[in-house]
Design an enzyme around this catalytic site. Structure first.
Site, PDB file in Angstrom:
ATOM      1  CG  ASP A 103       5.084  36.852  44.523  1.00  0.00           C
ATOM      2  OD1 ASP A 103       5.001  37.989  44.031  1.00  0.00           O
ATOM      3  OD2 ASP A 103       5.549  36.636  45.656  1.00  0.00           O
ATOM      4  CE  LYS A 104      10.225  41.442  40.961  1.00  0.00           C
ATOM      5  NZ  LYS A 104      11.525  41.308  41.661  1.00  0.00           N
ATOM      6  CB  THR A 105      10.158  39.169  45.598  1.00  0.00           C
ATOM      7  OG1 THR A 105      10.254  40.324  44.781  1.00  0.00           O
ATOM      8  CG2 THR A 105      11.287  39.147  46.603  1.00  0.00           C
ATOM      9  CG  PHE A 157       6.328  47.027  53.495  1.00  0.00           C
ATOM     10  CD1 PHE A 157       6.777  48.059  52.681  1.00  0.00           C
ATOM     11  CD2 PHE A 157       5.676  45.952  52.916  1.00  0.00           C
ATOM     12  CE1 PHE A 157       6.583  48.019  51.314  1.00  0.00           C
ATOM     13  CE2 PHE A 157       5.482  45.891  51.548  1.00  0.00           C
ATOM     14  CZ  PHE A 157       5.937  46.926  50.741  1.00  0.00           C
ATOM     15  NE  ARG A 169      11.861  44.746  46.067  1.00  0.00           N
ATOM     16  CZ  ARG A 169      11.175  43.928  46.835  1.00  0.00           C
ATOM     17  NH1 ARG A 169      11.561  42.668  46.964  1.00  0.00           N
ATOM     18  NH2 ARG A 169      10.116  44.340  47.481  1.00  0.00           N
ATOM     19  CG  ASP A 207       6.037  34.639  49.176  1.00  0.00           C
ATOM     20  OD1 ASP A 207       4.821  34.898  49.162  1.00  0.00           O
ATOM     21  OD2 ASP A 207       6.915  35.508  49.233  1.00  0.00           O
ATOM     22  N   GLY A 208       3.035  32.593  49.617  1.00  0.00           N
ATOM     23  CA  GLY A 208       1.996  32.490  50.631  1.00  0.00           C
ATOM     24  C   GLY A 208       1.789  33.726  51.470  1.00  0.00           C
ATOM     25  CB  ALA A 209       3.953  36.565  52.383  1.00  0.00           C
ATOM     26  CG  ASN A 210       2.090  40.302  50.662  1.00  0.00           C
ATOM     27  OD1 ASN A 210       1.602  40.491  51.770  1.00  0.00           O
ATOM     28  ND2 ASN A 210       3.281  40.735  50.327  1.00  0.00           N
TER      29      ASN A 210
END
Length: 1308
Positions: free
Chosen positions: A536-538, A667, A723, A921-924
């Protein structure tokens, strides 16, 4: 033929029936139905149906009922086999069912046989139960149920007594039988309509719309209806039952390994090997106790993890505004619960239909940033949509997550409808995946069983040899049986499973020390085979927090000059700053602002203040807007602060700047935007603010408000790696009230907007990122970026961090679906190469194509990468399936990817035979993290069910550490397996040779070898730490690979030769005779010995003490140590063995002890080990033989296998991945190596061997085709794809197999 005749008969009957009167036609139809019914019944008996089709738990199911004569036969067989048949049927559920039951229809089944449809094809059996209920489906209305008599039950099934408590609430006349079975904590109920078992998940089963959730399900359930539904859904708890020690003990003892050990112990007891049998019993007890402790501890940990929400008190709505307190275990889908203001831990999955909640979902996602959950839309297009947990996750409260606080309005409670309960919840499914994990799909374990079968085959040869030899020597039948079976126990090592697990346990401990926590230890070995890692990037490659670089406002359809600060006094009253201050999901938790890092940075850049009313203020003032933002008071110019009139004017202006947030649309990753509805103090109308991805926001704005230079400006920023977020605004109609706004869908609000401008955020790359990616690339591990960010931003970051090198070009695959009779198409855009600043694609291509051939990899092969957006990826998956793998083979950047698309990408890579790692990071990324072979979540939590591995380090430096430990653990597993296999074969050779003279190893000799030598070596040789750096070479993934087989076979031959040599030499010595208690070869002159045949002493049927036994015991003991040191390799995957001080001390201690008792005999030791005294000269000869054996083993393993054969033969496809050698390297030595490689490859039948991995085969085809990659600005249409693919494959097939083999050495 039969079918055609039946068809003709049926047609003639139908014609005849039309001519008959009504009565006659009825009679014939009845006969026809009987005939068809009889035929269909036969077909139904053998029917196999699918349950949970399309889901992860998809299984084939077939029905069975008990068969008396089969059960009698099985009982007789069990008695005759001493219970072994029952064990076999226990281990093989398919045989267990088919041997005791006969096929029947699913409806009449007493037992169902289940088989998974995945690659593992596992078998399970389940018993069918019957319960009594007022209806057959959980969402049936009780009022509409007919008052039928209770059907006559079959009797054999029995009625479930679980729900006896509920029967008193329903009339006995209303109860019907409902068949169901339970598998992996999930119930499947019989459905008469579909004639199959089905799974009831929850409220989604009735396909309820969002609007109907508000209108029909918002009042709650009656107590009677709740009790009825609980019959089907059960208690609302994720019941992790901690099994009793007795149950665990029985399950563990029935393991095939321990059954084999039990068989061995019984056999050794018959041979009077009591000491050795007692030692094995002691070891088994320790092993079982350790295993039980570990399993019990894991169950207790899992139980404690889910117990936090198991039983809590909740407020349940019963209709008519009645609210009662109940236990959470009583909840069922359809119940309405009240979320308290101070929050709670959710005991179920529920959809929020009134109010707003701030939720911490770190337990599920590993993301510690609180998220805002809003009420479900009730009107418009969104209201008409069916509720779906994935699509409406921003409105869903998940089980186990912590509701921190709620936002509510005066007189209204925050309410949610229960959607799922128990194991059907999101957390319940995660717990199920832990309780019932799928087998680890790793070739090592599959090959280990094959290797064990080979050892069993060797044991079979020894078994036959022993029987034949014993019969020839007229040995008693009892001795023949015992000794022949003893060969089997020797060949299959009893300590193999424990020894192979040791390396994984040690690796897990080392990972924990560096902050990497693992909930699936078997995946550690798989980490050693990773050849592609998706990032993942961010928050993963780049910093989690963003810095505001500047803003670029738009006015009257054109851009203003960029500005570095948004907190200027001149911008306070602008709509742009108002949008920045309100369009976010921030909240105050214990007085501190909390929320998404981007929102925090954006809001803090405005300098505004966020205020939330307290519970008392809300109840007292009944405010319309619960959250207010306003600019700080110090923004007024200092020159006016002394003037009272000016100050009063400024206060009124400040009051006018106060903005209340009326409604929030959070979001959405799928929509790539969020919006809010606000109202400025003193203004009658409301406003809508929108922020999101620039291209998405622009598509929702009026065209004339978008600057003409929008695309160029956006590309300019994204190309520099910024970004970019776009803002938009819309003034809503004055007639809109607060209540109307609450019911509007976001599609109505987010349209016809006015473009406000761009926010430019600087997303800095983490300091460790570039170095880690470079290390992975040097280690022959491909790296990909999978992000939800803008395409050009992602490409820029990929270049900055080294994924894409400066001289390499990036080709954007822009795919569009079919439209207006035009087929789906892909346009190939070549991006500008920043390093050379060449804008002409053709010139750039020519320069790159002129790269010189370096002898390994051409410059053209390594000069391009594909970049794909989420929309294009979806189109290509649907309309260009033949291109998917070709594209993914060279794609490096995946931008604007939705969470489910990340999972799809991982699956595509796995279908190409890649071993895939995923780091996020586990979120998405939860789906992709769980689907990958190795998912690594960067989280502060010690353990998260979001992924197999969780790293407390907030950067990707954990990835190479995990791969290094995985490689070390994998090599350790290979080393231990090879050592244990050699141990068995060495002992097998010794025993077979001794059987030829009717002798054997002694009880204490077995004990010394197995306990003192083998166990200490096996457990200490696993302690080598991982090598300090990653190398380009990957460890083999298979025990059946050529290199490993050659290693094992050469060592077996070496040990065989030297044991036979010692066995034959000792019989040629002048002092050799049949040993008797009076023999003393050490002191008596050799001349008095006469050469006699070594026959068995009738007084000692075991014949342990003899010269052959002593010689082979010494030789074999040193062979165990020699192969242990030879197999315990260090570089390039593990630290050298001399750094494993425990292993070295063990080896030195054992060598010293053996040499000491060999060269300087101790009578006590000799008596204990049943060793006889031999002359000193023979002892020296044995030492020389041992030295020769060790030297041969080292030379064969190190020089021949590791250097010559690996370098010239076995590295095969690995050579493709080495760093390219310079063209100046064409020396005579290189030419000789290539000539030798060709000869040896021919000798080992590998010259024409094509690569096994699908991605390598595909790379060969693409290399031979001239149409790939597509030319700049070329367009590929779906209608033309088949012809181009066939042309490419024809071109590829025209090349020779030899060219394929040579080319495979040059490809990644």
């Amino acid at each position: 033929m039969i079918r055609s005749v039946c068809g003709l008969q049926r047609a003639s009957k139908q014609t005849f029936m039309q001519q008959l009167n009504h009565a006659g036609s009825d009679l014939i139809q009845q006969r026809e139905r009987r005939h068809r019914f009889g035929t269909s019944e036969k077909m139904k008996v053998n029917e196999v149906k699918l349950i949970s089709p399309g889901l992860e738990d998809e299984m084939e199911v077939s029905g069975y009922r008990p068969c008396l004569w089969k059960m009698i036969l099985v009982g007789v067989g069990a008695v005759c086999s001493g219970g072994l048949l029952l064990l076999l049927l226990y281990w093989l559920p398919e045989w267990g069912v088919k041997s005791t039951c006969t096929h029947t229809t699913l409806k009449d089944a007493h037992t169902v046989l289940l088989r998974t449809t995945d690659e593992f094809r596992q078998w399970f059996r389940a018993k069918v139960h019957v319960m009594l209920a007022p209806g057959k489906k959980p969402f049936d209305s009780l009022a509409s149920q007919p008052e039928n008599q209770l059907p006559n039950g079959d009797g054999d099934l029995g009625v479930s007594a679980v729900h006896e408590d509920y029967y008193g609430q329903f009339s006995r006349r209303q109860l019907v039988q409902v068949h169901y079975f339970v598998h992996h904590s999930t119930r499947y109920y019989w459905n008469d309509v579909i004639q199959n078992f089905e799974l009831y998940k929850g409220l989604e089963d009735v396909n309820v719309s969002c609007a109907s959730l508000h209108s029909e399900h918002s009042s709650g359930l009656s107590k009677t209806l709740q009790d009825y539904r609980r019959l089907f859904f059960g208690e609302n708890e994720i019941a992790v039952r901690v099994p009793s020690l007795l149950k665990l003990l029985v399950k563990e003892v029935l393991n095939p390994f321990y059954i084999f050990q039990l068989f061995s112990i019984i056999l050794w007891s018959f041979e009077d090997y009591y000491y050795y049998a007692s030692a094995i019993v002691f070891m088994s007890i320790i092993s079982i106790a350790t295993s039980l402790y570990t399993i019990k501890k894991q169950y207790v940990m899992l139980h404690d993890m889910v117990a936090a929400h198991s039983v809590v008190r909740v407020s349940v709505c019963r209709g008519n505004k009645d609210i009662e307190q109940a236990m959470s275990t009583e909840l069922v889908p359809g119940d309405v619960i009240v979320i308290p203001a101070n929050g709670m831990i959710m005991p179920c999955d529920a959809v929020l239909f009134r109010g707003t909640c701030i939720v911490n979902e770190s337990m599920l996602t590993g993301e510690s940033v609180p998220v805002t959950k809003t009420s479900l839309p009730s009107a418009g297009e969104e209201g008409a949509r069916s509720y779906n947990m994935d699509e409406h996750k921003k409105h869903t409260l998940y089980c186990g997550t912590h509701v921190i606080q709620t936002r509510f309005y005066a007189g209204e409670l925050v309410k949610a409808v229960v959607v799922r309960t128990g194991f059907s919840t999101e957390k319940g499914q995660l717990v199920r995946s832990i309780l019932y994990p799928k087998p680890t799909d790793f070739k090592l374990y599959h090959d280990a069983y094959l290797f064990l079968l080979c050892l069993v085959g060797v044991a079979g040869i020894g078994f036959i040899y022993t029987i034949v030899l014993s019969i020839m020597n007229k040995v008693p039948a009892k001795t023949i049986i015992i000794e022949s079976l003893d060969i089997v126990t020797i060949t299959v090592p009893p300590a193999l499973p424990a020894a192979m697990t040791a390396g994984i346990v040690y690796a897990q401990r080392r990972l924990k020390r560096i902050g990497i926590f693992c909930i699936s230890p078997q995946r550690i070995n798989m980490c050693g085979q990773l050849n592609v890692v998706c990032f993942d990037k961010t928050g993963t490659l780049t910093e989690d927090g963003l810095d505001l670089w500047g803003i670029h406002r738009a006015e009257d359809g054109s851009f203003c000059s960029p500005e570095s600060e948004a907190a200027k006094d001149s911008l306070v009253n602008t709509t742009f700053v108002a949008c920045m201050a309100t369009c976010h999901s921030l909240t105050k938790i214990e007085g501190e602002l909390s929320g998404d890092p981007l929102d925090l940075k954006m809001f803090s850049a405005t300098g505004w203040i966020l205020e939330e009313p307290t519970e008392e203020e809300t109840a007292l003032h009944n405010p319309i807007m619960p959250t207010v933002v306003r600019p700080p008071k110090h923004i007024a110019p200092e020159s006016h602060q002394s003037n009272p009139l000016t100050q009063s004017m400024e206060l009124s202006e400040l009051s006018a700047c106060e903005i209340g947030i009326v409604r929030q649309f959070p979001f959405s990753s799928a929509l790539q935007r969020m919006s809010v509805v606000v109202r400025r103090l003193g203004v009658k109308h409301m406003d809508a603010f929108l922020k999101g991805a620039p291209e998405v926001v622009a598509s929702l704005c009026r065209q004339h408000t978008i600057p003409q230079t929008f695309t160029e400006t956006l590309e300019d920023y994204t190309r520099q790696g910024f970004r970019v977020i776009a803002l938009a605004h819309r003034q809503l109609e004055s007639k809109l009230s607060w209540h109307k706004v609450q019911s509007l869908s976001r599609d109505v609000i987010e349209t016809n907007m006015e473009f406000l401008g761009l926010i430019i955020m600087q997303n800095k790359i983490k300091p460790e990122t570039a170095g880690v990616l470079c290390e992975l690339q040097r280690a022959n591990i491909r790296t990909l970026m999978v992000t939800g960010d803008n395409m050009l931003t992602a490409i820029s970051v990929a270049r900055d961090c080294g994924m894409v090198r400066p001289h390499e070009k990036v080709i954007i695959a822009d795919a569009v679906p079919p439209k207006d009779f035009q087929p789906a198409s892909i346009t190939w855009h070549y991006t500008e190469n920043q390093a050379q600043a060449v804008k002409d694609n053709e010139i750039l291509e020519i320069e790159l194509d002129e790269g010189t051939w370096d002898g390994e990899v051409s410059q053209q092969e390594q000069s391009y990468h594909f970049a794909v957006s989420g929309k294009a990826f979806a189109v290509i998956l649907e309309y260009f399936p033949q291109l998917v793998q070709k594209l993914v083979l060279r794609a490096t950047v995946f931008a604007r990817m939705a969470p489910d698309q990340k999972t799809q990408l991982v699956e595509v890579l796995q279908s190409m035979d890649y071993t895939v790692g995923m780091c996020g990071d586990g979120a998405n990324d939860c789906g992709a993290l769980k689907r990958a072979h190795s998912g690594i979540s960067l989280s502060e939590l010690e353990a998260s069910v979001a992924s197999p591995f969780t790293s407390s380090t907030s950067n990707i430096s954990c990835v190479p550490n995990l791969i290094r430990e995985g490689r070390a653990a994998l090599i350790t597993s290979f080393c231990v397996f090879k050592f244990m296999a050699l141990y068995s074969i060495i002992q097998f050779i010794s025993v077979i040779l001794l059987y030829s003279v009717l002798s054997n190893l002694g009880d204490f000799q077995f004990l010394f070898i197995d306990l003192i030598i083998i166990l200490t070596i096996a457990f200490t040789m696993s302690l080598n730490p991982a090598w300090k750096e990653l190398v380009w070479r990957r460890p083999p993934s298979s025990l059946i690979s050529g290199q490993l087989l050659c290693s094992v076979l050469t060592q077996i031959l070496t040990c065989l030769v030297f044991q036979v040599l010692a066995f034959l030499l000792v019989r040629q010595q002048s002092w050799y005779e049949t040993w008797t208690p009076q023999s003393d070869a050490c002191n008596v002159s050799r001349s008095i010995f006469s050469l006699r045949v070594n026959v068995t002493d009738p007084q000692n049927h075991k014949n342990i003490r003899n010269y052959e036994n002593t010689s082979l015991f010494y030789i074999s003991a040193f062979q165990y140590l020699a192969v242990a040191i030879v197999f315990s390799k260090g570089k390039p995957f593990r630290q050298p063995s001399y750094k494993n001080w425990l292993f070295m001390l063990t080896c030195i201690g054992l060598y010293t002890f053996l040499l000491l008792i060999m060269l300087h005999p101790f009578p006590a030791v000799d008596n204990f080990l049943e060793i006889v005294c031999v002359p000193h000269d023979w002892r020296v000869t044995l030492v020389i033989i041992m030295i020769g054996n060790a030297a041969a083993s080292f030379l064969l393993e190190i020089l021949i296998l590791d250097i010559i054969l690996w370098r010239l033969v076995f590295r095969g496809n690995h050579r493709a991945c080495r760093p390219a050698e310079s063209s100046s390297a064409h020396t005579p030595q290189v030419a000789n190596d290539r000539w030798a490689s060709s000869v040896l490859s021919w000798l080992f039948c590998r010259r024409h061997k094509a690569p096994r991995a699908l991605y390598m085969q595909l790379a060969l085809e693409l290399q031979e085709g001239s149409e790939w990659p597509p030319q700049p600005s070329a367009v590929t249409y779906a209608s033309d794809l088949k012809s181009s693919i066939s042309d490419l494959s024809v071109t590829a097939n025209q090349n020779s197999t030899q060219a394929k083999s040579e080319a495979s050495l040059k490809l990644v």
